[in-house]
Design an enzyme around this catalytic site. Structure first.
Site, PDB file in Angstrom:
ATOM      1  N   LYS A 161       0.826  -1.205   0.000  1.00  0.00           N
ATOM      2  CA  LYS A 161       0.000   0.000   0.000  1.00  0.00           C
ATOM      3  C   LYS A 161       0.862   1.257   0.000  1.00  0.00           C
ATOM      4  O   LYS A 161       2.013   1.244   0.441  1.00  0.00           O
ATOM      5  CB  LYS A 161      -0.945   0.012   1.200  1.00  0.00           C
ATOM      6  CG  LYS A 161      -0.314  -0.202   2.561  1.00  0.00           C
ATOM      7  CD  LYS A 161      -1.415  -0.386   3.618  1.00  0.00           C
ATOM      8  CE  LYS A 161      -0.836  -0.806   4.960  1.00  0.00           C
ATOM      9  NZ  LYS A 161      -1.901  -1.033   5.977  1.00  0.00           N
ATOM     10  N   ARG A 226     -13.836  -4.687  11.617  1.00  0.00           N
ATOM     11  CA  ARG A 226     -14.349  -4.421  10.265  1.00  0.00           C
ATOM     12  C   ARG A 226     -14.038  -5.648   9.416  1.00  0.00           C
ATOM     13  O   ARG A 226     -12.884  -5.903   9.080  1.00  0.00           O
ATOM     14  CB  ARG A 226     -13.725  -3.143   9.731  1.00  0.00           C
ATOM     15  CG  ARG A 226     -14.137  -1.921  10.574  1.00  0.00           C
ATOM     16  CD  ARG A 226     -13.198  -0.764  10.443  1.00  0.00           C
ATOM     17  NE  ARG A 226     -11.855  -1.100  10.900  1.00  0.00           N
ATOM     18  CZ  ARG A 226     -10.804  -0.295  10.751  1.00  0.00           C
ATOM     19  NH1 ARG A 226     -10.935   0.866  10.141  1.00  0.00           N
ATOM     20  NH2 ARG A 226      -9.615  -0.667  11.196  1.00  0.00           N
ATOM     21  N   GLU A 282      -1.646   0.048  11.783  1.00  0.00           N
ATOM     22  CA  GLU A 282      -1.664   1.488  11.534  1.00  0.00           C
ATOM     23  C   GLU A 282      -1.993   2.221  12.827  1.00  0.00           C
ATOM     24  O   GLU A 282      -2.656   1.677  13.718  1.00  0.00           O
ATOM     25  CB  GLU A 282      -2.698   1.872  10.463  1.00  0.00           C
ATOM     26  CG  GLU A 282      -2.357   1.400   9.072  1.00  0.00           C
ATOM     27  CD  GLU A 282      -3.274   1.993   7.999  1.00  0.00           C
ATOM     28  OE1 GLU A 282      -3.940   3.016   8.273  1.00  0.00           O
ATOM     29  OE2 GLU A 282      -3.323   1.422   6.903  1.00  0.00           O
TER      30      GLU A 282
END
Length: 316
Positions: A161, A226, A282
Site C-alpha cells: 500500500k 471491520r 496502523e
C-alpha cells in the site's frame, strides 16, 4: 466553562451522520452548551503572523434529513477558550501540511488543537505503527521494487500500500506466483519515486480489522472489527466491510498500553489503532472513526469521554 469549538472538516453537507465521528463530537459539544463554529473548507489563513479562521456559527441535529444549520461566515482570530477539532480526512498533502502550520500558530495564541498539529505532522499513519515494532508484523518500506518483491516472495503473501491513502484505497494483496506483482510494484512506487509499504499478510483479517480507539492514551473498552465481505480481503468500511463490536482482548490491551502513553505525551487526544489478529498495522491520528457504531452497539458516549479530557485540560 463554555468553549468555542472550531471544527476543521470536510464539507459537512456531504457527511453520513450515522457513521461520522466528527458529527458525534459536534453533537456532544453542543449538548454541553459549547458554541460551534464551522471552518469554511480552505478557510484557515495567516494575517501578519496571526492565525485566522473563516467560520460560520453551526448548529447540529441528529436528523438524517436535516442535520445542520450554518450562519454567516466571518473571520475569527484564534485564542484562549477555544478548542479546534482538526478532523479533515487524508490525503496528507501539501495543503493539509500548511493547515497544520497555521494551527500551530493558533496553538501558540492559546487555542487547544485536537490533535496536536506537530503530532499530525510527525505521525504518518502507516509509518507511526513502526515506532512500536514489538507490536507489528514483518514490514518493509522502500522505493525499490526489487527489494519489495523479494520481501513478498520471502513471506509468500503480503499486503502492499501507499503511505498516504485511507479507506482501503490502492491496497493490494499479492504473493508468490502472482503475475501482477511486478506491475503492482511499478504502480505503487511510480518507477522508484514513491515509498511503498509491504507487510506480511495476516490471515486473521478474515475475522476483522479491529479499530481500537484511544482517548488521551487510554483505550475504549470495545473495538469495532471491520470484517471483509464476499471475495474482498479489505475490511475497511469504505471498502464494504461489515462493522461488528467486540470487547478488547488481552493482546489488544497490551498493544494499547504500548502505544497509548506516547500518544498522550505528544498531545494526540484521539487516536485509532488498526489491529489485525495480534498485530498493530496502523496508527490513525488525522480523523479516526467508528465512534457512532460503538456508541450504538454498546450504549457508550466516546465523544463525551473526549470532551471530559478536553474540559479538564483547559481547567488546569
Amino acid at each position: 466553562m463554555l468553549l468555542d469549538v472550531i471544527v476543521v472538516m470536510d464539507p459537512i453537507a456531504h457527511i453520513k451522520i450515522g457513521k461520522d465521528t466528527t458529527f458525534a463530537m459536534l453533537l456532544e459539544a453542543q449538548r454541553r452548551g459549547h458554541r460551534l463554529h464551522y471552518v469554511r473548507p480552505g478557510g484557515l489563513s495567516l494575517h501578519g503572523g496571526k492565525a485566522v479562521a473563516h467560520v460560520a456559527p453551526l448548529q447540529v441535529r441528529d436528523d438524517k434529513a436535516d442535520w445542520f444549520t450554518l450562519g454567516e461566515f466571518a473571520p475569527l482570530d484564534f485564542g484562549p477558550g477555544q478548542v479546534v477539532l482538526m478532523r479533515k480526512d487524508p490525503p496528507f498533502d501539501g495543503e493539509y501540511l500548511y493547515d497544520t502550520h497555521i494551527l500551530s500558530v493558533a496553538q501558540q495564541a492559546g487555542a487547544l488543537v485536537v490533535n496536536d498539529p506537530q503530532g499530525l505532522r510527525d505521525f504518518n499513519e502507516k509509518l507511526a505503527a513502526l515506532l512500536f515494532p514489538q507490536c507489528c508484523p514483518p514490514t518493509l518500506v522502500s522505493r525499490d521494487a526489487a527489494e519489495l518483491k523479494a520481501f513478498v516472495l520471502e513471506h509468500g503473501q503480503a499486503v502492499l500500500k501507499p503511505l498516504d491513502g485511507m479507506g482501503g484505497r490502492s491496497i493490494f494483496r499479492s504473493g508468490t506466483g502472482d503475475p501482477n506483482l511486478n506491475v503492482i510494484l511499478e504502480t505503487l512506487t511510480d518507477g522508484g519515486r514513491n515509498q511503498t509499504l509491504a507487510q506480511r499478510f495476516i490471515p486473521d483479517i478474515s475475522a476483522g480489522d479491529k479499530r481500537i480507539l484511544l482517548v488521551d492514551g487510554e483505550p475504549v473498552d470495545y473495538c469495532l472489527a471491520r470484517i471483509p465481505q464476499g471475495d474482498e480481503f479489505r475490511g475497511n468500511l469504505a471498502a464494504g466491510g461489515r462493522g461488528e463490536g467486540r470487547p478488547l482482548s488481552e493482546r489488544d490491551r497490551w498493544i494499547a498500553a504500548q502505544v497509548g502513553p506516547e500518544m498522550k505525551r505528544r498531545g494526540m487526544r484521539f487516536v485509532g489503532l488498526d489491529v489485525i489478529g495480534d498485530y498493530l498495522t496502523e496508527v490513525n491520528v488525522t480523523s479516526p472513526t467508528c465512534v457512532r457504531e460503538l456508541d450504538a452497539q454498546y450504549g457508550l458516549n466516546i465523544a463525551g469521554q473526549l470532551f471530559d479530557v478536553i474540559e479538564t485540560s483547559l481547567k488546569q
